[in-house]
Design a protein around this motif. Structure first.
Motif, PDB file in Angstrom:
ATOM      1  N   MET A 165       0.823  -1.487   0.004  1.00 56.98           N
ATOM      2  CA  MET A 165       0.149  -0.050  -0.188  1.00 56.98           C
ATOM      3  C   MET A 165       1.194   1.301  -0.059  1.00 56.98           C
ATOM      4  O   MET A 165       1.676   1.051   0.897  1.00 56.98           O
ATOM      5  CB  MET A 165      -1.103  -0.549   1.124  1.00 56.98           C
ATOM      6  N   PRO A 166       0.853   2.436  -1.451  1.00 56.63           N
ATOM      7  CA  PRO A 166       1.025   3.550  -0.850  1.00 56.63           C
ATOM      8  C   PRO A 166       0.767   4.413   0.818  1.00 56.63           C
ATOM      9  O   PRO A 166      -0.911   4.404   0.219  1.00 56.63           O
ATOM     10  CB  PRO A 166       1.091   4.124  -2.064  1.00 56.63           C
ATOM     11  N   VAL A 167       1.461   4.804   1.243  1.00 56.51           N
ATOM     12  CA  VAL A 167       1.021   6.139   1.450  1.00 56.51           C
ATOM     13  C   VAL A 167       1.446   7.116   1.512  1.00 56.51           C
ATOM     14  O   VAL A 167       1.794   8.183   0.656  1.00 56.51           O
ATOM     15  CB  VAL A 167       2.167   5.984   3.361  1.00 56.51           C
ATOM     16  N   ARG A 168      -0.126   8.090   1.426  1.00 55.99           N
ATOM     17  CA  ARG A 168      -1.163   9.081   0.370  1.00 55.99           C
ATOM     18  C   ARG A 168      -0.838  10.446   1.200  1.00 55.99           C
ATOM     19  O   ARG A 168      -0.677   9.635   2.353  1.00 55.99           O
ATOM     20  CB  ARG A 168      -1.996   8.551   0.081  1.00 55.99           C
ATOM     21  N   ALA A 169      -1.444  11.454   1.011  1.00 57.87           N
ATOM     22  CA  ALA A 169      -0.755  12.902   2.115  1.00 57.87           C
ATOM     23  C   ALA A 169      -1.832  12.019   2.500  1.00 57.87           C
ATOM     24  O   ALA A 169      -1.730  13.009   4.092  1.00 57.87           O
ATOM     25  CB  ALA A 169      -1.242  14.103   0.855  1.00 57.87           C
ATOM     26  N   ASN A 170      -3.347  11.974   2.410  1.00 58.10           N
ATOM     27  CA  ASN A 170      -4.881  12.349   3.102  1.00 58.10           C
ATOM     28  C   ASN A 170      -4.788  10.864   3.891  1.00 58.10           C
ATOM     29  O   ASN A 170      -5.617  10.817   4.713  1.00 58.10           O
ATOM     30  CB  ASN A 170      -6.198  11.871   1.947  1.00 58.10           C
ATOM     31  N   MET A 171      -3.479   9.937   4.393  1.00 60.13           N
ATOM     32  CA  MET A 171      -3.061   8.613   5.345  1.00 60.13           C
ATOM     33  C   MET A 171      -2.608   9.764   6.146  1.00 60.13           C
ATOM     34  O   MET A 171      -2.470   8.905   7.511  1.00 60.13           O
ATOM     35  CB  MET A 171      -2.315   7.762   4.835  1.00 60.13           C
ATOM     36  N   LEU A 172      -1.658  10.631   6.811  1.00 57.05           N
ATOM     37  CA  LEU A 172      -1.062  11.496   7.741  1.00 57.05           C
ATOM     38  C   LEU A 172      -1.988  11.722   8.772  1.00 57.05           C
ATOM     39  O   LEU A 172      -3.407  12.165   8.479  1.00 57.05           O
ATOM     40  CB  LEU A 172      -0.552  12.332   6.901  1.00 57.05           C
ATOM     41  N   ASN A 173      -0.972  11.596   9.668  1.00 56.79           N
ATOM     42  CA  ASN A 173      -2.002  12.134  10.938  1.00 56.79           C
ATOM     43  C   ASN A 173      -0.848  13.842  11.218  1.00 56.79           C
ATOM     44  O   ASN A 173      -0.773  14.347  10.137  1.00 56.79           O
ATOM     45  CB  ASN A 173      -1.524  11.042  12.202  1.00 56.79           C
ATOM     46  N   GLY A 174      -1.787  14.273  12.815  1.00 57.28           N
ATOM     47  CA  GLY A 174      -1.277  15.640  12.736  1.00 57.28           C
ATOM     48  C   GLY A 174       0.384  15.976  12.572  1.00 57.28           C
ATOM     49  O   GLY A 174       0.788  16.855  13.257  1.00 57.28           O
ATOM     50  N   HIS A 175       1.055  14.946  12.789  1.00 59.04           N
ATOM     51  CA  HIS A 175       2.791  14.319  13.515  1.00 59.04           C
ATOM     52  C   HIS A 175       3.460  14.353  11.334  1.00 59.04           C
ATOM     53  O   HIS A 175       4.597  14.385  11.877  1.00 59.04           O
ATOM     54  CB  HIS A 175       3.222  12.914  13.820  1.00 59.04           C
TER      55      HIS A 175
END
Length: 126
Positions: free
Chosen positions: A27-37
């Motif tokens: 799974m690629p980590v996309r920008a909309n998968m990021l948390n506040g850190h």
């Protein structure tokens, strides 16, 4: 089973390899998968590990569900990383199985370790 799994598909997961008691998904980590850190939210890492677990425990063509699991987060995932979850059957006795899933990034760094317990119910997957 993957064709009937819109949750995994919507997160960009691919089923890379499957064999009896084994599955590998990416799974690629996309920008909309990021948390506040600005790191990959643990829920997405969990979802990848849980999906690999599901495919591994259903790889014997017996309908199998999760009965419980734990996860330990060891390193952060970053935007642009490609995470890979490798699920391996540790034991299968009767209707119960134990599966270990290792989540790594494209550099081989371990992101998380997941252990799932499965329970077979009636029916076949295909």
């Amino acid at each position: 089973m993957y064709a009937r799994d819109p949750a995994s598909q919507s997160l960009g997961m691919t089923l890379d390899t499957i064999a009896p008691g084994y599955a590998r998904m990416s799974m690629p980590v996309r920008a909309n998968m990021l948390n506040g850190h600005a790191t990959c939210h643990g829920g997405f890492i969990f979802a990848l590990a849980d999906s690999a677990f599901a495919f591994a425990c259903n790889s014997h063509n017996q309908v199998t569900v999760g009965a419980g699991c734990t996860i330990d987060y060891l390193s952060p995932g970053r935007e642009g990383d490609v995470l890979t979850a490798t699920a391996s059957e540790q034991t299968l006795a009767g209707k119960t199985g134990i599966y270990d899933v290792k989540v790594t990034n494209q550099d081989g760094r371990t992101i998380a370790l997941f252990r799932g317990k499965s329970h077979r119910i009636s029916g076949e997957v295909i």
